[in-house]
Design an enzyme around this catalytic site. Structure first.
Site, PDB file in Angstrom:
ATOM      1  N   ARG A 118       0.959  -1.219  -0.107  1.00 51.64           N
ATOM      2  CA  ARG A 118       0.107   0.012   0.194  1.00 51.64           C
ATOM      3  C   ARG A 118       0.932   1.314   0.080  1.00 51.64           C
ATOM      4  NH1 ARG A 118      -4.607  -1.261   4.641  1.00 51.64           N
ATOM      5  NH2 ARG A 118      -5.691  -3.223   3.502  1.00 51.64           N
TER       6      ARG A 118
ATOM      7  N   ASP B 145     -10.754  -8.319   5.549  1.00 52.71           N
ATOM      8  CA  ASP B 145     -11.080  -7.022   4.819  1.00 52.71           C
ATOM      9  C   ASP B 145     -10.276  -6.872   3.671  1.00 52.71           C
ATOM     10  OD1 ASP B 145     -11.046  -4.197   4.378  1.00 52.71           O
ATOM     11  OD2 ASP B 145      -9.978  -3.512   6.058  1.00 52.71           O
TER      12      ASP B 145
ATOM     13  N   GLU C 237     -15.436  -7.488   4.683  1.00 51.87           N
ATOM     14  CA  GLU C 237     -15.344  -6.122   4.926  1.00 51.87           C
ATOM     15  C   GLU C 237     -14.931  -5.266   3.428  1.00 51.87           C
ATOM     16  OE1 GLU C 237     -12.789  -2.647   7.547  1.00 51.87           O
ATOM     17  OE2 GLU C 237     -13.678  -4.465   8.508  1.00 51.87           O
TER      18      GLU C 237
ATOM     19  N   HIS D 102     -14.753   2.448  12.905  1.00 51.21           N
ATOM     20  CA  HIS D 102     -13.520   2.007  12.441  1.00 51.21           C
ATOM     21  C   HIS D 102     -12.113   2.620  13.373  1.00 51.21           C
ATOM     22  CE1 HIS D 102     -10.534   2.494   9.283  1.00 51.21           C
ATOM     23  NE2 HIS D 102     -10.816   1.179   9.114  1.00 51.21           N
TER      24      HIS D 102
END
Length: 384
Positions: A39, A204, A230, A308
């Protein structure tokens, strides 16, 4: 009390060095080979944005959000001039003014992060001026702790506590083919083994999947105690989310909402009937004021709300304790020493699968390495 000044500074707090940033995790960019392995290779501006609001009586309120230099600019160049000199008495009115002023240009993302940072600081200032912790300003709570589920890249580190769930970040999406799907399932088997009996596991997908892949994954995971998937698909793609919801095992929920940046976004998800767990992020979705409206909306449904990334946000813990019944919260595992746990106060006290409700009357307090960014004449965007 009137607002004397509002200032935002973007500060590098080491977010890009976190394991969840530097290892392979599925994302909307996974289908581009250049950006598939981490990421950190593509992520939006990642400096934390600290917002300082000073009242005319000298009290200082602090907020913190994401979005780096972009959000810093929105606060300093736009929102600050709108609120400076305004009365603190009605924070909801001030939040409404900020949101309305951004409507012609932007209704989500960076804009609502900027609103959130200021709104959180306004609530902190109001709590400090009243001499009480935020949890009491929000109505108080008889709870001393809240049950925690853990999001982690290392499930074996959490086999010794009564956690209320273990959540994985999916490493692969459709671009990795059958081999990637099998690797995702193998990861979830590790999570199930680490969690032990009667502890749910979750995954997720971070907007990286499509409807076909989500259903294939769920079928392959049919023998696992999977509580939810998710964000498999972008939240605006309601048609594909409805298809997944219609064909998915009814015992598996769709957890959505941490990329819903306002009450309007959350209302769309609730109306669609696809969401099984709603997960707005207070520091992204317009702040405390906007999230209170989301909680009010969700209270009229049977959809639970789990705020969250709760444990890094003391205001989120306060909201869960004061404004929810039977609340559960999330802790993102950053390792043993990450500064991200203590950006606005002491590291959260986790014990026995629970986290302590923050009751510090001094409220939000950024760490010492952040404060030089607010010194007179400091250049905007220079991190500590």
């Amino acid at each position: 009390m009137k607002i004397r000044s509002i200032t935002a500074r973007a500060v590098d707090c080491g977010f890009q060095k976190q394991t969840l940033q530097t290892t392979r995790i599925a994302s909307p960019m996974s289908r581009f080979p250049r950006f598939a392995e981490s990421r950190a290779s593509w992520m939006w501006p990642t400096k934390k944005v600290f917002v300082r609001v000073e009242g005319e009586d000298g009290h200082i309120g602090w907020g913190c959000t994401n979005g780096g230099e972009v959000v810093e600019m929105i606060v300093n160049a736009h929102l600050a001039r709108l609120l400076t000199g305004e009365d603190l008495g009605d924070v909801a009115l001030l939040q409404d003014q900020m949101t309305a002023s951004l409507l012609p240009n932007d209704r989500s993302g960076f804009a609502m992060m900027a609103v959130a940072g200021v709104d959180i600081a306004l609530w902190d200032l109001q709590a400090k001026a009243s001499g009480q912790p935020l949890v009491d300003l929000l109505g108080g709570s008889a709870q001393d702790t809240l049950p925690v589920y853990m999001t982690t890249p290392r499930p074996e580190a959490f086999t010794d506590g009564p956690w209320h769930g273990l959540k994985a970040a999916a490493p692969y999406g459709p671009e990795a083919g059958q081999e990637g799907l099998e690797a995702n399932i193998a990861l979830m088997r590790r999570f199930a083994e680490a969690a032990g009996p009667d502890v749910p596991i979750m995954i997720d997908a971070f907007l990286a999947w499509d409807a076909d892949y989500t259903l294939r994954f769920a079928e392959a995971a049919a023998d696992l105690p999977l509580a939810w998937i998710e964000d498999p698909i972008p939240p605006q793609n309601i048609e594909d989310l409805r298809r997944v919801r219609d064909e998915l095992d009814p015992d598996i929920a769709l957890a959505l909402g941490n990329f819903a940046y306002s009450r309007a976004d959350c209302a769309d998800l609730l109306r669609s009937g696809v969401v099984g767990v709603l997960q707005p992020d207070v520091a992204w979705a317009g702040g405390i004021t906007e999230t209170l409206a989301v909680l009010d909306m969700a209270a009229g449904t049977d959809v639970p709300v789990i705020l969250h990334n709760t444990c890094e946000q003391p205001w989120s813990l306060a909201m869960a304790a004061a404004c929810q019944t039977g609340a559960q919260v999330e802790c993102v595992d950053r390792g043993e020493t990450s500064p991200l746990y203590s950006l606005m106060g002491p590291r959260p006290d986790l014990a026995g699968g629970h986290v302590a409700v923050p009751r510090d009357p001094e409220g939000n307090r950024p760490p010492q390495f952040v404060l030089p960014a607010f010194d007179a004449g400091a250049e905007i965007s220079k991190g500590g």
